[in-house]
Design a protein around this motif. Sequence first.
Motif, PDB file in Angstrom:
ATOM      1  N   SER A   1       0.851  -1.193   0.000  1.00  0.00           N
ATOM      2  CA  SER A   1       0.000   0.000   0.000  1.00  0.00           C
ATOM      3  C   SER A   1       0.889   1.245   0.000  1.00  0.00           C
ATOM      4  CB  SER A   1      -0.883   0.006   1.248  1.00  0.00           C
ATOM      5  OG  SER A   1      -0.077   0.304   2.376  1.00  0.00           O
ATOM      6  N   GLU A   2       0.318   2.374  -0.455  1.00  0.00           N
ATOM      7  CA  GLU A   2       1.117   3.607  -0.523  1.00  0.00           C
ATOM      8  C   GLU A   2       1.588   4.056   0.843  1.00  0.00           C
ATOM      9  OE1 GLU A   2      -0.648   6.769  -2.765  1.00  0.00           O
ATOM     10  OE2 GLU A   2      -0.400   5.719  -4.667  1.00  0.00           O
ATOM     11  N   GLN A   3       0.897   3.569   1.866  1.00  0.00           N
ATOM     12  CA  GLN A   3       1.307   3.881   3.238  1.00  0.00           C
ATOM     13  C   GLN A   3       2.749   3.462   3.497  1.00  0.00           C
ATOM     14  OE1 GLN A   3      -1.342   1.747   5.727  1.00  0.00           O
ATOM     15  NE2 GLN A   3      -0.974   3.042   7.483  1.00  0.00           N
ATOM     16  N   GLU A   4       3.193   2.402   2.797  1.00  0.00           N
ATOM     17  CA  GLU A   4       4.529   1.860   3.068  1.00  0.00           C
ATOM     18  C   GLU A   4       5.619   2.579   2.289  1.00  0.00           C
ATOM     19  OE1 GLU A   4       4.095  -2.801   3.995  1.00  0.00           O
ATOM     20  OE2 GLU A   4       3.494  -2.271   1.972  1.00  0.00           O
ATOM     21  N   ALA A   5       5.227   3.532   1.418  1.00  0.00           N
ATOM     22  CA  ALA A   5       6.220   4.125   0.515  1.00  0.00           C
ATOM     23  C   ALA A   5       7.421   4.673   1.273  1.00  0.00           C
ATOM     24  CB  ALA A   5       5.565   5.231  -0.312  1.00  0.00           C
ATOM     25  N   LEU A   6       7.175   5.446   2.323  1.00  0.00           N
ATOM     26  CA  LEU A   6       8.290   6.115   2.994  1.00  0.00           C
ATOM     27  C   LEU A   6       9.092   5.167   3.878  1.00  0.00           C
ATOM     28  CD1 LEU A   6       6.369   8.461   2.099  1.00  0.00           C
ATOM     29  CD2 LEU A   6       7.516   9.800   3.824  1.00  0.00           C
ATOM     30  N   ASP A   7       8.507   4.013   4.217  1.00  0.00           N
ATOM     31  CA  ASP A   7       9.277   3.019   4.978  1.00  0.00           C
ATOM     32  C   ASP A   7      10.484   2.551   4.184  1.00  0.00           C
ATOM     33  OD1 ASP A   7       7.839   2.608   7.411  1.00  0.00           O
ATOM     34  OD2 ASP A   7       6.229   1.711   6.240  1.00  0.00           O
ATOM     35  N   LEU A   8      10.338   2.591   2.847  1.00  0.00           N
ATOM     36  CA  LEU A   8      11.391   2.023   2.015  1.00  0.00           C
ATOM     37  C   LEU A   8      12.632   2.911   1.969  1.00  0.00           C
ATOM     38  CD1 LEU A   8       9.233   0.798  -0.999  1.00  0.00           C
ATOM     39  CD2 LEU A   8       9.718  -0.358   1.143  1.00  0.00           C
ATOM     40  N   VAL A   9      12.442   4.225   2.173  1.00  0.00           N
ATOM     41  CA  VAL A   9      13.571   5.152   1.979  1.00  0.00           C
ATOM     42  C   VAL A   9      14.752   4.796   2.893  1.00  0.00           C
ATOM     43  CG1 VAL A   9      14.296   7.565   2.010  1.00  0.00           C
ATOM     44  CG2 VAL A   9      12.023   6.948   1.153  1.00  0.00           C
ATOM     45  N   PRO A  10      14.550   4.685   4.229  1.00  0.00           N
ATOM     46  CA  PRO A  10      15.712   4.345   5.061  1.00  0.00           C
ATOM     47  C   PRO A  10      16.233   2.935   4.788  1.00  0.00           C
ATOM     48  CG  PRO A  10      13.736   4.554   6.421  1.00  0.00           C
ATOM     49  CD  PRO A  10      13.360   4.986   5.042  1.00  0.00           C
ATOM     50  N   LEU A  11      15.345   1.991   4.490  1.00  0.00           N
ATOM     51  CA  LEU A  11      15.804   0.613   4.285  1.00  0.00           C
ATOM     52  C   LEU A  11      16.685   0.510   3.042  1.00  0.00           C
ATOM     53  CD1 LEU A  11      12.629  -1.451   5.201  1.00  0.00           C
ATOM     54  CD2 LEU A  11      14.548  -0.806   6.629  1.00  0.00           C
TER      55      LEU A  11
END
Length: 1498
Positions: A1433-1443
């Motif tokens: 979901s788009e909710q997870e988009a920003l989780d990916l940046v640090p990972l």
Amino acid sequence: RICDITQKGYEKKRAKLLAPIQLTPGLSSEPTSSPNAVPVAAPRQHRAHRSGGTRDDRYRSDIHTEAVQAALARHKEEKMALPMPTKRRSAFAQSSAENCTPPDTSSASEDEGSLRRRQAAISAMLAQNLQSPEYWINRSVQSSSTSSSASSTLSHGDGKTQNHSQGQTSILADVLAHTRIESSSVPPDVTSTVPQDRNSRADLPPNITVRGMSRGQSRSSMMDTAAGVPAHSRVSTKIQQLLNTLKRPKRPPLSEFFLDDFEEIVEVPQPDPNTPRPEGRQMIPVKGEPLGVVSNWPPALQAALARWGATQAKSPALTALDITGKPLYTLTYGKLWSRSLKLAYTLLNKLGTKNEPVLKPGDRVALVYPNSDPGMFWVAFYGCLLAEVIPVPIEVPLSLKDAGSQQIGFLLGSCGVGLALTSEVCLKGLPKTQNGEIMQFKGWPRLKWVVTDTKYLTKPSKDWQPHIPTANTDTAYIEYKASKEGTVMGVAVSKISMLTHCQALTQACNYCEGETLVNVLDFKKDSGLWHGVLTSVMNRIHTISVSYSVMKACPLSWVQRVHVHKGSVSSCDAFLNVFQSHGLKPEMICPCASSPEAMTVAIRRPGAQGTPLPARAILSMAGLSHGVIRVNTEDKNSALTVQDVGHVMPGGLMCIVKPDGPPMLCKTDEIGEIVLNSRVGGTMYYGLPGVTKNTFEVIPINSGGTPIGDVPFTRTGLLGFVGPGSLVFVVGKIEGLLSVSGRRHNADDLVATALAVEPVKTVYRGRIAVFSVTVFYDERVVIVAEQRPDANEEDSFQWMSRVLQAIDSIHQVGLYCLALVPANTLPKTHLGGIHISETKQHFLEGSLHPCNILMCPHTCVTNLPKPRQKQPVGVGPASIMVGNLVAGKRIAQASGRDLGLIDDQEQSRKHQFLSEALQWRAQTDPDHVLYMLLNAKGVAVSTATCSQLHKRAEKITAALLERGGINTGDNVVLLYPPGIDLIASFYGCLYAGCIPVTVRPPHPQNLAATLPTVRMIIDVSKAACILTTQTLMKILRSKEAAGCVNVKTWPNIIDTDDLPRKRPSNIYKPPTAEMLAYLDFSVSTTGMLTGVKISHSAVNALCRSIKLQCELYSSRQIAICMDPYCGLGFVLWCMSSVYSGHQSILIPPMELETSLPLWLSTLSQYKIRDTFCSYSVMELCTKGLGTQTEALKARGVNLSCVRSCVVIAEERPRLALTQSFSRLFKDLGLSPRAVSTAFGARVNLAICLQGTAGPDPSTVYVDMKSLRHDRVRLVERGAPQSLPLMESGTILPGVRVIIVNPETRGPLGDSHLGEIWVNSPHNASGYYTICGEESLQADHFNTRLSFGDTETLWARTGYLGFVRRTELLDASGDRHDALFVVGSLDETLELRGLRYHPIDIETSVSRAHRSIAESAVFTWTNLLVVVVELSGSEQEALDLVPLVTNVVLKEHHLIVGVVVIVDPGVIPINSRGEKQRMHLRDSFLADQLDPIYVAYNM
């Protein structure tokens, strides 16, 4: 006294510093001490969350706020431009913040104000006017090409345009116009329709280079300016801003290096000579006053209760308040005694049978009671003590998702708890399953629940008396404690410790019998339990328990209780100034320091009236970060004021030791961990003997390393020092310690600084978490805050930028990541605080779901390896050769079997030309079926025998000669779907003496993207006519087509569907075999359209080579499932069968879209031994059929017949895909040895092909770090940083390869990575060029080595690889040389002087999070850009940046510059399944990706 400051000097300094704020004597400036320095019964938990709205007063300090504002003001002068992240409008619609998000400025026509959201805009408002788009267009042109003015151009949003001369701007415009045409970027598969530029040498869509036209310029112009990018593009301007930001001078360069594992070098900060070092003498252990001897002190705590229960039964013991703050009930000592007795009796006698009791003395029991019900808890706790079972108080689990609930399970498990006591009300509130049973909480052992309400208890029989022994070292109760990592452990407290602790507290706090005590702390643990439950009963004190829920509803309730009951209150001086006017005496405030392990460590004794106020220390933050106590003199902005927590507890002995390493005593001016020896602390972590030893049995050593005695000390987890007059100061906790680059920072201090940056508009209720994560050999600081629902993007970004600066100024530490999450989404502790370890866990797992994020790896990662300096080759060729020989290295070369020596009896050998071979077959074996085409149902829709194919070809030849008006040697485009028509028209062209050019037909649903490519190949090849089907002819002339290309200028189009039966008068025979047979056009992954010329002799040699390698004869059947338009796929589809006579079953890959199992069931049905496919087909089967193997088995699919399944590709073998394909279909009988790969390039369509004769392809593991240095070092499987590579198949007969240094063009040893050069009779003759650029052709096709064998002519493949001699034997009995392809030279990224292959970075990125579907990387002006497709979901988009940033830093030692999150399917992939990275890059820079989020890493 501390040796470097006298008491007098201290007083003087203090007076001077406090002078400006003398109006409020005693007011604490700065964030006060540590969260553990709490008053005895102070509202600790409450203090942390009192603020209802704007900010968190726990860290409130006016001076600190001033300091932060001053630091920010300093930054304001150095104006900086930081690009603000780009967020798609639809993203995060579910967060309520969306209501007031400003409109997205994604289209370039809108106001480009977003560019100026710069980090250093410290002023509260951005008052500058937003300029018009033209202004920004001019600016971005200037900034992208004139770097000198770039930083100034983009940083001041003040409206003054730079006065660049008109001439310069127009030159720039020319430069940009020129580079757009020449940029080697977009692959034509997905061309944008831009007006054609007539100056380019062919009429082709812009941004595409035709290989052979302008390859020279195309590569060079790429990095200089915004090549091929509209100058007003928002993205490139932002990247320019980012580059300007990164150009600012960093911290001083670090010069010292150490070698990390091999040649990879990681920087180590050299110790700064100005670092403060401790100078004092070694500290002497500090003793507390002796424990007084009390005559009537009871032998055990239960004895005290028994005494008061008998003699003072009417005396009130406990009053609980309801939610409004009114008394709810009062429990007398008599009631407390009788109920505890009943419970003890019930527990021991009524839970099981007489012979098998459920509980025995010494068993552990969980106490689960809500904070609102202290009475039940008291009864349960004392009932357990009387029954001699061990109570373990824990929090009430409210839901299955409670933060830290699993760790509580670990505690219960390690303590061996099987029974839980609770109240009826509480039991009803626990989460239940459908049939009413209590849920099994994650990680918890199975529990039996017992309700302890009075009505369920049994009155003890007359003869039963509880056993009350004298206090000994047996465990009395277990208190839980959470570590920094979130693990929950149980600290066991012995009966004697419990008793002695009550005695020490009574002595230190002057408790007297019959007093009143108000407790606002949690009564289950810590000070709330020690004072409010244990010591109070010891002294017959009346406790008024104010629970946290009451405090939230009515903050004054506890003060009112104090007033009503005239009790003694202890609280922190942060509110002294509020309540002094109500009669609060300053000397009554008694902060204390405590920890679960050592219990109370130190406490300030209540002073007599009029005694001087306690001491304060104003310490330098910089000194603290080095663990040294320095009085702050120079910079009042970075000072920390701490108060003392009084003296050591009675009977205690205290030392300060180094927090890490052996417990060495600190010097007097050094901060260390407080360790305590006394009879009052905990004895162990229950059930964890290993951890216990390191904490509870520490023996400090002196500087010489000898122990100072044999008494064991307990580590308290508190950091502090002993000041003048043996006063104890606490500055923080070990668990709040962040160690970054050898300096220590306290999480609470960072929170205080962040909160001082006007959080009102942004941060929700002051909820901020600070923790560190380990990335690339160091701790990195992460701050996560909850964002207010009404905060807008601009304010949030502004706040984040300012926090960065404030923390950099005050703490001199760089932040790695700053994230804002929606309000109320961070995991909570049971009292509503932020659960730090769980938050960190969410961050690392990618489940925090931030709504704003700012990563700053460029500023805080300062230990990257030194960029590699390429050494000039000053050594002559001969010495390199000799050097290699001396080192025992072979020259890296390999060859297939010799074509000339292999005897070939076949008649077809006699035919030099394929057209002759077909005629010969049509005469000698007319009815032999050569081709069979299958549809989606697996039915043969058309077949072609030798004579049918020959006759069909003749019809086409006749049509060409009549209707086409074709001359010999003209180029003819074949536009057909995969099938037999394509083959017939190919031979028709050969019969007519024309040169066929196969082109993939346009996709009818996507003409805009696919038709321009067709048009381009037709134009570039100067085709005289087009052969196609009726359906495609209609499409070419349709209205839709006219919208994409000029349909009026098509060459003559002939449809070959219904041709009359005519035979040509004669069939053309070329005069020599060197004449061209056909042209092979293909789009490379870098977006280059390349046409190569294939001669008749090359076709003949290639077909013969394949025939020998795969042992193909006319009795054989093979199945082909791949696109037949270029490369080896085309050769296998159209030519191989005619040459070798075997039957080819043709399966068009698009049929698999409607019927996935088609290919595999065909293999099974026709018992095929050899099959050829593409990676896209293999991936389709792996993903689509992976779960259906059982169903296929049931349908009778059996793959045991397959001997070789070869993937045809022009890339590094995709080992993961081929292995998972083999594993998945092993159940259907597929041999694990069957799957292999082939390798071809533009200059030679087939270099390797796994045949039947050679050994199985071998797999090696190479070290990735060495590979970046162009070295090949083999390592063991599973070694860190290892990369598995599979051999690309056996080298074909007649082919020789050698590995060459692409720069020096000299041969390399076999431990080097170099370009693969190939020599073979089936090399292509050259690029098909319009203007015949001979130099380019010679460069790639007829190249000689600079030394060694300088006679042989080689073709350069443009791929990097290496050769390894294996232990396996080839057909002739020699050791087999394996060729390993690593990647395309054009695709490699040169970063930090090292060579990276995009696929390796992408593999790491795809592993970073489950929602990453696909990724692609490219560079833009030395920034690494990672594009990630989000499948969740788009909710997870920003989780990916640090990972993504973490994984690339960790595995590749690179800092990602930009992370772009896009929808699935955005990354363009060509027909061979290869990523088109250059095309992606152009779409990104032209702002055509519609990304969900673009994060610019600082």
